[in-house]
Motif scaffolding. Structure first.
Motif, mmCIF file in Angstrom:
data_model
loop_
_atom_site.group_PDB
_atom_site.id
_atom_site.type_symbol
_atom_site.label_atom_id
_atom_site.label_comp_id
_atom_site.label_asym_id
_atom_site.label_seq_id
_atom_site.Cartn_x
_atom_site.Cartn_y
_atom_site.Cartn_z
ATOM 1 N N GLU A 37 0.262 -13.253 -0.189
ATOM 2 C CA GLU A 37 0.479 -12.115 -1.089
ATOM 3 C C GLU A 37 0.409 -10.800 -0.333
ATOM 4 O OE1 GLU A 37 -2.468 -12.551 -4.058
ATOM 5 O OE2 GLU A 37 -1.464 -14.218 -5.100
ATOM 6 N N LEU A 38 -0.456 -10.723 0.660
ATOM 7 C CA LEU A 38 -0.547 -9.506 1.469
ATOM 8 C C LEU A 38 0.726 -9.271 2.270
ATOM 9 C CD1 LEU A 38 -2.295 -7.147 2.470
ATOM 10 C CD2 LEU A 38 -3.215 -8.674 4.230
ATOM 11 N N PHE A 39 1.272 -10.355 2.837
ATOM 12 C CA PHE A 39 2.516 -10.210 3.599
ATOM 13 C C PHE A 39 3.675 -9.820 2.686
ATOM 14 C CE2 PHE A 39 0.560 -13.329 6.793
ATOM 15 C CZ PHE A 39 0.149 -12.298 7.620
ATOM 16 N N ASP A 40 3.696 -10.394 1.461
ATOM 17 C CA ASP A 40 4.723 -9.987 0.499
ATOM 18 C C ASP A 40 4.587 -8.508 0.151
ATOM 19 O OD1 ASP A 40 5.827 -12.482 0.433
ATOM 20 O OD2 ASP A 40 4.909 -13.102 -1.458
ATOM 21 N N TYR A 41 3.363 -8.078 -0.003
ATOM 22 C CA TYR A 41 3.145 -6.669 -0.303
ATOM 23 C C TYR A 41 3.612 -5.799 0.859
ATOM 24 C CZ TYR A 41 0.544 -2.341 -1.173
ATOM 25 O OH TYR A 41 0.209 -1.026 -1.358
ATOM 26 N N GLN A 42 3.403 -6.269 2.080
ATOM 27 C CA GLN A 42 3.836 -5.516 3.257
ATOM 28 C C GLN A 42 5.357 -5.391 3.295
ATOM 29 O OE1 GLN A 42 3.145 -7.526 6.973
ATOM 30 N NE2 GLN A 42 3.024 -5.618 8.148
ATOM 31 N N LEU A 43 6.071 -6.498 2.985
ATOM 32 C CA LEU A 43 7.540 -6.431 2.957
ATOM 33 C C LEU A 43 8.011 -5.412 1.919
ATOM 34 C CD1 LEU A 43 8.532 -10.211 3.206
ATOM 35 C CD2 LEU A 43 8.571 -8.514 5.025
ATOM 36 N N ARG A 44 7.390 -5.433 0.769
ATOM 37 C CA ARG A 44 7.805 -4.511 -0.302
ATOM 38 C C ARG A 44 7.536 -3.063 0.098
ATOM 39 N NH1 ARG A 44 5.615 -2.294 -5.032
ATOM 40 N NH2 ARG A 44 7.133 -2.138 -6.742
ATOM 41 N N GLN A 45 6.405 -2.820 0.721
ATOM 42 C CA GLN A 45 6.090 -1.446 1.119
ATOM 43 C C GLN A 45 7.048 -0.930 2.191
ATOM 44 O OE1 GLN A 45 3.832 0.641 -0.336
ATOM 45 N NE2 GLN A 45 3.763 -1.070 -1.799
ATOM 46 N N ILE A 46 7.456 -1.819 3.089
ATOM 47 C CA ILE A 46 8.437 -1.393 4.109
ATOM 48 C C ILE A 46 9.756 -1.012 3.442
ATOM 49 C CG2 ILE A 46 9.817 -2.194 6.057
ATOM 50 C CD1 ILE A 46 7.408 -3.856 6.934
ATOM 51 N N ALA A 47 10.199 -1.868 2.501
ATOM 52 C CA ALA A 47 11.459 -1.565 1.807
ATOM 53 C C ALA A 47 11.364 -0.265 1.032
ATOM 54 C CB ALA A 47 11.812 -2.723 0.874
ATOM 55 N N LEU A 48 10.250 -0.039 0.371
ATOM 56 C CA LEU A 48 10.092 1.198 -0.398
ATOM 57 C C LEU A 48 10.048 2.422 0.498
ATOM 58 C CD1 LEU A 48 7.456 0.065 -3.077
ATOM 59 C CD2 LEU A 48 9.883 0.540 -3.429
ATOM 60 N N LEU A 97 17.867 -9.587 -5.343
ATOM 61 C CA LEU A 97 16.812 -8.607 -5.536
ATOM 62 C C LEU A 97 15.475 -9.309 -5.769
ATOM 63 C CD1 LEU A 97 18.643 -5.974 -7.781
ATOM 64 C CD2 LEU A 97 18.420 -6.057 -5.296
ATOM 65 N N GLY A 98 14.441 -8.695 -5.216
ATOM 66 C CA GLY A 98 13.108 -9.274 -5.330
ATOM 67 C C GLY A 98 12.806 -10.194 -4.158
ATOM 68 N N TYR A 99 11.863 -11.104 -4.357
ATOM 69 C CA TYR A 99 11.440 -12.022 -3.298
ATOM 70 C C TYR A 99 12.271 -13.306 -3.361
ATOM 71 C CZ TYR A 99 7.295 -9.076 -2.771
ATOM 72 O OH TYR A 99 6.450 -8.015 -2.546
ATOM 73 N N THR A 100 12.757 -13.743 -2.215
ATOM 74 C CA THR A 100 13.493 -15.000 -2.113
ATOM 75 C C THR A 100 13.173 -15.661 -0.795
ATOM 76 O OG1 THR A 100 15.422 -13.852 -1.180
ATOM 77 C CG2 THR A 100 15.425 -14.241 -3.569
ATOM 78 N N ASP A 101 13.414 -16.966 -0.723
ATOM 79 C CA ASP A 101 13.285 -17.729 0.521
ATOM 80 C C ASP A 101 14.679 -18.133 0.944
ATOM 81 O OD1 ASP A 101 10.534 -17.502 0.283
ATOM 82 O OD2 ASP A 101 10.324 -19.422 -0.776
ATOM 83 N N TYR A 112 12.586 -9.775 1.027
ATOM 84 C CA TYR A 112 12.448 -8.897 -0.138
ATOM 85 C C TYR A 112 13.647 -7.945 -0.129
ATOM 86 C CZ TYR A 112 10.721 -5.472 -3.452
ATOM 87 O OH TYR A 112 10.614 -4.627 -4.530
ATOM 88 N N SER A 113 14.377 -7.883 -1.225
ATOM 89 C CA SER A 113 15.566 -7.022 -1.337
ATOM 90 C C SER A 113 15.330 -5.979 -2.406
ATOM 91 C CB SER A 113 16.798 -7.867 -1.686
ATOM 92 O OG SER A 113 17.023 -8.837 -0.666
ATOM 93 N N LEU A 114 15.752 -4.734 -2.064
ATOM 94 C CA LEU A 114 15.572 -3.598 -2.971
ATOM 95 C C LEU A 114 16.886 -2.836 -3.080
ATOM 96 C CD1 LEU A 114 13.713 -1.657 -4.597
ATOM 97 C CD2 LEU A 114 13.258 -0.479 -2.414
#
Length: 431
Positions: A37-48, A97-101, A112-114
Motif C-alpha cells: 500500500e505504501l508503494f502504491d501511495y508512492q506511485l500515486r504521489q509521483i503521478a500527482l 486509469l487507476g491501479y493496474t497490473d 498507476y495512470s492519471l
C-alpha cells in the motif's frame, strides 16, 4: 526417563515457538500488505506531482537512469509521447486509469495512470522489485521476535526450575531418611499439584508408624506371653523325669500334654494374629459363601466341643454370599466358635446364626458361658486381654484376631448378652 523440568521446558518452548511462528506469519503478511500500500501511495504521489508541470518533448524530470525502480511516461491527450523516464524499458501501449497490473518485457508491473485535461501520466514499478523491498522490510520487523527466542528459552528453563524447587526439597528430605525415620514430610510452601502427593505420602508414613509400633508392641507382648507356657512345659518335663512311680509319671505326662497343647494353641494364635494385622488392607475381597465357611469352622471345633459335651446349633439359610477374603473369614469364624466353646462350661450350648438382610449380612455366635461384663467389653479386643475368666486356657488373642479381620472387611462387631445366658457376638458385613 526425562526429567519433568526438561520435559516442561521443551514443551513450553515448543509452544512459544509455534505461537511466535503464527505471530510472525501474520506480522509478515500484514507488513507485506502495508508496504504494498505504501508503494502504491508512492506511485500515486509521483503521478500527482507531474500533472501540473509543463512538459516539452525530451524534457527530463531528474529521475536517475541507473535506478529503474520507477518508470514514468506521459502522453498528450491525442496519444503523442511527451516523456519517458527510462527509454530502455518497454513501453506500455495502453493506459487504464487507476491501479493496474500489466505484463511487459517479461516482467509484471504495477502501474498507476492519471488523466488530466491535456495529458495522461503513467507511473510504473516492477512487481519483483516491489515484492523484494516489501519482503525485506517485513523481515526486518521480525528481527526482534527472532532475537527474543534464546532469551525466551532461558526464561522458561529458569521459571520451570524455580517452580520445581519445592519438589526438589521434598525429594532431598525423603532421601536423607533411614528406615526408622517415619516423621511426616513438611507440607509448607507446596504447589497445589504437589501438595496432594505429599499428603498421601505423610498418610502412608503415619500408617507405617502405627503398624511398626503395633508390631513392636506385639513382639514384646508375645515374648512375655510365651515365657509362662514354655516355663510350665519345662517344669512339667522335670516332674516327669523325677516321678517316683507309674501313677506319678502318668499324671505328669498328662500335665505335660496339657502344657504342650496350651503352648501350641498360643503359638498358633500368635501366628494368626501376626497375619491379621489391623493395618493390613491388602486382602482381595471376592464373593464367598458365609454359610459354607461356618460349616467348615464348625467341623474344625467339633471334636473339641464333643470332648466338653457342648451342643452346637446352626441356624440360617444354606447359602449366603458376602464379599470377603475366604481364608481370613474362616479364621474369624473359627476363633468365634473356639472362644464360645472354650469359655462355655461343659454340657453347655453354642448357637450360630446367619441373617441375610437388605443392606447387610449378620453373623451371630451365642453361648451359655459366663459372658463379659459391660465395663470389660471395650477391652476384650486388646491383645492378650483375658478379663476375669480365670481357669480358662485362652490366649487372649481370639477376639483381637476377630476384630482385625472384621476391620479388613469393613464389618462392625456388637457384643451383647445372649438369650442362652452367655455372650452374644454379632458381626455385621455390609452387602
Amino acid at each position: 526417563m526425562t526429567s519433568i523440568r526438561t520435559r516442561l521446558s521443551a514443551l513450553l518452548f515448543l509452544a512459544a515457538i509455534l505461537t511466535a511462528l503464527v505471530i510472525g506469519v501474520v506480522t509478515y503478511r500484514e507488513a507485506l500488505k502495508q508496504n504494498e500500500e505504501l508503494f502504491d501511495y508512492q506511485l500515486r504521489q509521483i503521478a500527482l506531482s507531474l500533472r501540473d508541470q509543463g512538459v516539452a518533448p525530451g524534457q527530463a524530470f531528474g529521475f536517475d537512469e541507473d535506478m529503474p525502480d520507477v518508470v514514468v511516461q506521459i502522453w498528450t491527450a491525442n496519444g503523442a509521447m511527451l516523456y519517458l523516464s527510462h527509454p530502455g524499458n518497454p513501453l506500455f501501449t495502453r493506459a487504464m486509469l487507476g491501479y493496474t497490473d500489466i505484463r511487459a518485457g517479461n516482467r509484471l508491473w504495477r502501474v498507476y495512470s492519471l488523466a488530466t485535461h491535456d495529458r495522461i501520466i503513467q507511473v510504473a514499478q516492477p512487481f519483483d522489485l516491489r515484492r523484494g523491498l516489501a519482503a525485506s522490510a517485513a523481515l526486518r520487523s521480525l528481527t526482534p521476535l527472532l532475537a527474543f527466542a534464546p532469551l525466551m528459552a532461558l526464561l522458561i528453563w529458569w521459571l520451570v526450575g524455580s517452580s520445581m524447587r519445592p519438589l526438589r526439597r521434598v525429594v532431598r528430605e525423603v532421601e536423607q531418611r533411614d528406615a526408622h525415620s517415619l516423621e511426616q514430610v513438611a507440607e509448607f510452601d507446596l504447589p497445589d499439584e504437589i501438595a496432594p502427593m505429599v499428603k498421601a505420602l505423610n498418610s502412608l508414613l503415619q500408617r507405617l508408624q502405627r503398624a511398626f509400633a503395633s508390631q513392636h508392641a506385639f513382639v514384646a507382648d508375645a515374648a512375655h506371653e510365651l515365657r509362662s507356657p514354655l516355663t510350665a512345659v519345662q517344669l512339667q518335663l522335670q516332674l516327669l523325669e523325677r516321678a517316683p512311680d507309674e501313677a506319678a509319671k502318668e499324671a505328669a505326662l498328662a500335665k505335660l500334654h496339657e502344657g504342650v497343647n496350651r503352648a501350641t494353641h498360643l503359638i498358633e494364635q500368635l501366628l494368626t494374629a501376626a497375619q491379621t494385622d489391623p493395618n493390613d488392607r491388602s486382602a482381595a475381597l471376592k464373593p464367598v459363601d458365609l454359610a459354607e465357611l461356618m460349616r467348615q469352622a464348625l467341623s474344625d471345633v467339633f471334636m473339641f466341643a464333643q470332648q466338653r459335651g457342648i451342643d452346637i446349633e446352626q441356624d440360617g439359610p444354606d447359602k449366603v454370599m458376602v464379599g470377603a477374603d475366604a481364608a481370613g473369614l474362616r479364621i474369624l469364624a473359627r476363633n468365634l466358635l473356639d472362644n464360645a466353646v472354650r469359655y462355655t462350661p461343659e454340657g453347655g450350648k453354642v448357637r450360630v446364626g446367619i441373617i441375610d438382610e437388605a443392606s447387610r449380612v449378620v453373623l451371630t455366635v451365642e453361648d451359655s458361658g459366663p459372658g463379659i461384663a459391660d465395663e470389660a467389653r471395650k477391652r476384650v479386643f486388646d491383645r492378650f486381654y483375658r478379663g476375669d475368666s480365670t481357669g480358662q486356657t485362652g490366649s487372649g488373642l481370639g477376639l483381637s484376631i476377630v476384630k482385625n479381620i472384621a476391620d479388613q472387611h469393613g464389618a462392625s462387631i456388637d457384643l451383647g448378652r445372649s438369650v442362652l445366658g452367655g455372650l452374644s457376638v454379632a458381626v455385621n458385613f455390609p452387602k
